[in-house]
Design a protein around this motif. Structure first.
Motif, short mmCIF file in Angstrom:
data_model
loop_
_atom_site.label_atom_id
_atom_site.label_comp_id
_atom_site.label_asym_id
_atom_site.label_seq_id
_atom_site.Cartn_x
_atom_site.Cartn_y
_atom_site.Cartn_z
N THR A 145 0.85 -1.19 0.00
CA THR A 145 0.00 0.00 0.00
C THR A 145 0.89 1.24 0.00
O THR A 145 1.84 1.33 0.78
CB THR A 145 -0.90 0.04 1.25
N THR A 146 0.61 2.18 -0.88
CA THR A 146 1.35 3.44 -0.93
C THR A 146 0.66 4.45 -0.03
O THR A 146 -0.56 4.68 -0.16
CB THR A 146 1.41 3.98 -2.37
N THR A 156 6.06 9.71 -0.40
CA THR A 156 5.23 8.50 -0.25
C THR A 156 6.15 7.32 0.05
O THR A 156 7.31 7.29 -0.35
CB THR A 156 4.41 8.19 -1.52
N GLU A 211 6.01 2.77 0.82
CA GLU A 211 5.24 1.54 0.64
C GLU A 211 5.10 0.82 1.98
O GLU A 211 6.09 0.60 2.68
CB GLU A 211 5.93 0.62 -0.36
N SER A 241 3.32 9.27 9.22
CA SER A 241 2.73 8.73 8.00
C SER A 241 1.25 8.43 8.23
O SER A 241 0.76 8.50 9.36
CB SER A 241 3.47 7.45 7.56
#
Length: 346
Positions: A2-3, A20, A22, A131
């Motif tokens: 998932t980014t 971004t 992962e 994040s």
């Protein structure tokens, strides 16, 4: 995979910037967490600036994570979607050594896997809480009690457990005199927790400028270490001193404040070595100890204790765009007492 959006330092000493990363797909025992809040710990700054040695970049700091479970792996038994959870300073360990089996995963003999600036047992780098989401094995996730708001609970995952563990280990409680050195992100939690444990609490800070805060948060006494008379006046006073500062101290001077067979527990981590005349230990049968966070079970115990006593961190909520400014303010001791990132702003 998932980014997700995150804030990262691309290189040592570089400003953090939006990027971004992962996140791995959810495995059998994994929990996917939508991060709501992430605390800024001074150790984030040490690592971004390589103050503690060579680091891994790009680095997404953050090990004071509070959020909500959004997906669980098929083998997960401890959590379900919608649970309020936290993640602290580590996300794995060998789980087989004597320390892991004793619930002291932070002292894993093979090395615990840090939440960021580490390499997981799958060989992939770890990225922290600055994040939108994180994937963590359920065995390294803790439950945040309903009585704690997520924003003030986030710093408990490092600052809270870092103080709770030595205070408990060295017997802070009724009839015991405890001093906390430093009135910052760690120290203010020490004041609250030691007070809730029933100890007589003294703050030892460079100046008296935070005295009103210290007394409000539970300290019985507040002294300025910048005044030489303080060390004369308080000689032989304390059963336990917990030092939270990350600057080198005159340990001999602080050890002189202990009663016979008292303990100075150090949780601050200066970037340079400190010197010590061993006669300051030998003379009074005193102990100089270290402590690093706590195990997973003890972290859960700490959260439950804080919920029971209405203890959360004193925070300043910021947007992700303010992280670099917050770092400078932490360095200048201009925060009361923990910056917390609202991750919705990432």
């Amino acid at each position: 995979m998932t980014t997700v959006a995150a804030y990262a330092a691309p290189a040592a000493k570089a400003p953090l910037e939006r990027t971004t990363i992962e996140r791995r797909a959810v495995r059998e025992h994994d929990v996917l967490i939508d991060i709501k809040f992430a605390g800024i710990c001074h150790s984030d700054i040490h690592q971004v600036r390589e103050g503690w040695g060579e680091a891994i970049f790009p680095m997404v700091p953050g090990h004071e994570i509070a959020g909500v479970v959004s997906e669980v792996g098929p083998g997960v038994t401890r959590f379900k979607v919608g649970d309020r959870v936290g993640v602290g300073c580590m996300v794995d360990s060998c789980r087989e050594c004597e320390n892991c089996l004793a619930g002291k995963e932070q002292y894993c003999l093979q090395g615990q896997t840090p939440t960021y600036n580490g390499i997981g047992r799958d060989g992939e780098p770890t990225y922290g809480g600055y994040s939108e989401k994180v994937v963590v094995d359920e065995n390294f996730v803790v439950r945040i009690p309903d009585g704690l708001a997520l924003d003030v609970a986030a710093p408990l995952l490092c600052a809270g457990i870092t103080l709770y563990s030595p205070l408990k280990r060295f017997g802070a409680g009724p009839g015991r005199k405890v001093a906390v050195v430093g009135m910052g992100g760690l120290g203010h939690m020490g004041v609250k927790i030691a007070h809730a444990m029933g100890a007589e609490v003294t703050v030892l800070s460079q100046s008296l400028r935070k005295k009103d805060d210290g007394l409000r948060l539970g300290a019985d006494h507040y002294h300025a270490t910048g005044d030489p008379k303080t060390f004369e006046q308080l000689r032989g006073s304390f059963d336990l001193i917990v030092s939270t500062v990350s600057a080198p101290l005159d340990f001999g001077a602080y050890l002189s404040l202990l009663k016979t067979e008292g303990t100075l527990a150090n949780v601050g981590a200066p970037e340079e070595p400190v010197s010590l005349n061993l006669f300051s230990l030998i003379g009074g049968g005193r102990s100089l100890a270290g402590s690093m966070i706590g195990g997973i079970a003890e972290t859960q115990e700490m959260l439950d204790f804080c919920a029971e006593h209405g203890i959360g961190a004193e925070i300043e909520l910021i947007a992700a765009s303010e992280i670099n400014e917050a770092y400078e303010r932490v360095e200048n001791s201009d925060v009361r007492y923990r910056f917390v990132i609202d991750t919705a702003t990432i």
